[in-house]
Scaffold this motif. Structure first.
Motif, PDB file in Angstrom:
ATOM      1  N   ASN A   8       3.807  10.155  -5.230  1.00 14.25           N
ATOM      2  CA  ASN A   8       3.830  11.553  -5.291  1.00 14.25           C
ATOM      3  C   ASN A   8       5.425  12.139  -5.172  1.00 14.25           C
ATOM      4  O   ASN A   8       6.518  11.487  -4.477  1.00 14.25           O
ATOM      5  N   GLN A  23       1.017  -1.253   0.062  1.00 15.91           N
ATOM      6  CA  GLN A  23       0.000  -0.091   0.064  1.00 15.91           C
ATOM      7  C   GLN A  23       0.824   1.232  -0.039  1.00 15.91           C
ATOM      8  O   GLN A  23       2.057   1.381   0.518  1.00 15.91           O
ATOM      9  N   ASP A  70      -0.487  13.676   0.635  1.00 17.98           N
ATOM     10  CA  ASP A  70      -1.828  14.138   0.398  1.00 17.98           C
ATOM     11  C   ASP A  70      -3.033  13.563   1.071  1.00 17.98           C
ATOM     12  O   ASP A  70      -4.111  13.844   0.791  1.00 17.98           O
ATOM     13  N   GLY A  71      -2.612  12.247   1.348  1.00 15.83           N
ATOM     14  CA  GLY A  71      -3.572  11.477   1.906  1.00 15.83           C
ATOM     15  C   GLY A  71      -4.340  10.285   0.791  1.00 15.83           C
ATOM     16  O   GLY A  71      -5.161   9.347   1.212  1.00 15.83           O
ATOM     17  N   SER A  72      -3.786  10.461  -0.313  1.00 15.91           N
ATOM     18  CA  SER A  72      -4.192   9.646  -1.445  1.00 15.91           C
ATOM     19  C   SER A  72      -3.614   8.038  -1.141  1.00 15.91           C
ATOM     20  O   SER A  72      -2.461   8.069  -0.752  1.00 15.91           O
ATOM     21  N   VAL A  73      -4.379   6.999  -1.442  1.00 13.11           N
ATOM     22  CA  VAL A  73      -4.270   5.563  -1.132  1.00 13.11           C
ATOM     23  C   VAL A  73      -4.284   5.074  -2.423  1.00 13.11           C
ATOM     24  O   VAL A  73      -5.193   5.076  -3.076  1.00 13.11           O
ATOM     25  N   TYR A  74      -3.157   4.129  -2.747  1.00 11.43           N
ATOM     26  CA  TYR A  74      -3.275   3.186  -3.914  1.00 11.43           C
ATOM     27  C   TYR A  74      -2.632   2.014  -3.350  1.00 11.43           C
ATOM     28  O   TYR A  74      -1.727   1.847  -2.592  1.00 11.43           O
ATOM     29  N   TYR A 109       1.979   6.167  -9.169  1.00 10.91           N
ATOM     30  CA  TYR A 109       1.095   7.035  -8.425  1.00 10.91           C
ATOM     31  C   TYR A 109       1.786   7.638  -7.205  1.00 10.91           C
ATOM     32  O   TYR A 109       1.169   8.406  -6.341  1.00 10.91           O
ATOM     33  N   VAL A 139       0.644   5.244   0.723  1.00  8.16           N
ATOM     34  CA  VAL A 139       0.071   6.463   1.335  1.00  8.16           C
ATOM     35  C   VAL A 139       0.668   7.731   1.082  1.00  8.16           C
ATOM     36  O   VAL A 139       2.058   7.732   1.470  1.00  8.16           O
ATOM     37  N   ASN A 140       0.498   8.563  -0.005  1.00  6.74           N
ATOM     38  CA  ASN A 140       0.908   9.729  -0.513  1.00  6.74           C
ATOM     39  C   ASN A 140       0.648  10.957   0.824  1.00  6.74           C
ATOM     40  O   ASN A 140      -0.283  10.855   1.450  1.00  6.74           O
TER      41      ASN A 140
END
Length: 341
Positions: A252, A131, A136-140, A250, A133-134
């Motif tokens: 950052n 996983q 900015d809070g975006s998750v992939y 994805y 976690v960027n």
């Protein structure tokens, strides 16, 4: 003084910590598996409650006194329906556990333990998951689908492949690339097999994922000089690196320029065999002559503190409290790569 609990759950074992408002660990406990896909929600609630009571006692806190918050980062805990059912059961059955709950997947706890700015966690324990976690809070995510269709690179995956290589060779279905003698003896010894049919209860009637995965420890410990065994770990390194390649687009850009490069938190016992994984891992990220991953520098990090600390931090964050944590004491570097080296 306020207290914040954190639970690090897994498919084999779980850990709980309690932090004070100063960010100190004041209580600890350990317990059994908490993956609800394997044991069910009722058993998951029971294990969490027992660990929490033990941790409160260890911290000198009255078990009937609720914590300000409790963060639970559980294997299999990413679905909202489960989160709602889990919190509801804890509030109904054990109302003195905590005033607030934060429930999410186990990868979040690992990242929150290592850094407040995000990163990648690549789990290779009994199962596997990856996983991102960027900041900015975006998750992939990539992987995490369990042993039936996933868990690539995990202890279960390596063990299952070892069994299959041996049985395929015995059946004449597939000739192994190297001599199978040592691997066959190890598989037979681990499961105490007299005949091949003796494996069937382990795989079906009495199936327990951690038991199958336990073979991997024997392979890692005693198989370093066996070419066929080494090839299993090489393949595990390859497939773990594929997880990084999958989420690389994805990432950052800010995380690629931090000191030490992209932080990758490596969780799970398979990483103890990095020497066996390394060649396959690096060859997949940076294949000679073509299509290297765009990450020019990275650090593989191992947690020196339980991921339950990150779970507690996430729980505290939900109630608006930022705990004073020294993250530098939570990790050690397993490996560093820079394209210029």
């Amino acid at each position: 003084m306020s207290y914040y609990g954190g639970v690090e759950g897994g498919a084999t074992a779980s850990r709980t910590v309690i932090l004070s408002s100063r960010g100190d660990v004041v209580g600890r406990s350990e317990g059994a598996a908490t993956n609800h896909w394997l044991i069910g929600i009722d058993e998951c609630v029971r294990v969490v409650h027992e660990m929490l009571v033990d941790a409160k006692k260890n911290a000198g806190i009255d078990p009937s006194s609720p914590l300000k918050s409790l963060g639970l980062t559980l294997s299999g805990g990413e679905k909202m329906k489960f989160q709602q059912e889990m919190e509801g059961a804890l509030r109904r059955l054990h109302p003195s556990s905590s005033l607030s709950y934060t429930i999410t997947t186990d990868t979040f706890g690992s990242i929150a333990t290592a850094s407040p700015r995000g990163g990648i966690v690549l789990i290779a324990g009994t199962g596997s998951n990856c996983q991102l976690v960027n900041p900015d809070g975006s998750v992939y995510s990539c992987g995490g689908w369990g042993h039936a269709i996933g868990d690539e690179g995990s202890a279960y995956w390596i063990s299952q492949r070892a069994i299959k290589v041996v049985f395929d060779a015995e059946d004449g279905l597939q000739e192994p690339e190297h001599d199978v003698s040592w691997l066959k003896k190890t598989v037979y010894d681990y499961f105490n097999l007299k005949t091949r049919s003796d494996i069937l209860p382990y795989l079906y009637t009495n199936f327990q994922k951690p038991v199958i995965a336990g073979l991997c420890q024997m392979l890692a410990k005693d198989g370093k000089s066996d070419r066929l065994c080494r090839s299993l770990f090489y393949a595990a390194g390859e497939v773990l690196a594929k997880h990084i390649r999958a989420i690389a687009p994805y990432i950052n850009h800010d995380m690629l320029s931090v000191s030490g490069g992209l932080p990758i938190v490596c969780e799970g016992s398979v990483w103890k065999s990095w020497d066996l994984l390394q060649d396959g891992f690096l060859h997949t990220l940076y294949p000679p002559g073509s299509n290297p991953v765009h990450v020019q520098e990275f650090s593989l990090l191992r947690l020196t503190q339980p991921a339950a600390i990150g779970a507690a931090v996430l729980g505290a964050k939900k109630v608006g409290d930022k705990l004073p944590i020294d993250y530098s004491t939570h990790v050690t570097q397993l490996y560093h790569f820079a394209s210029s080296e």
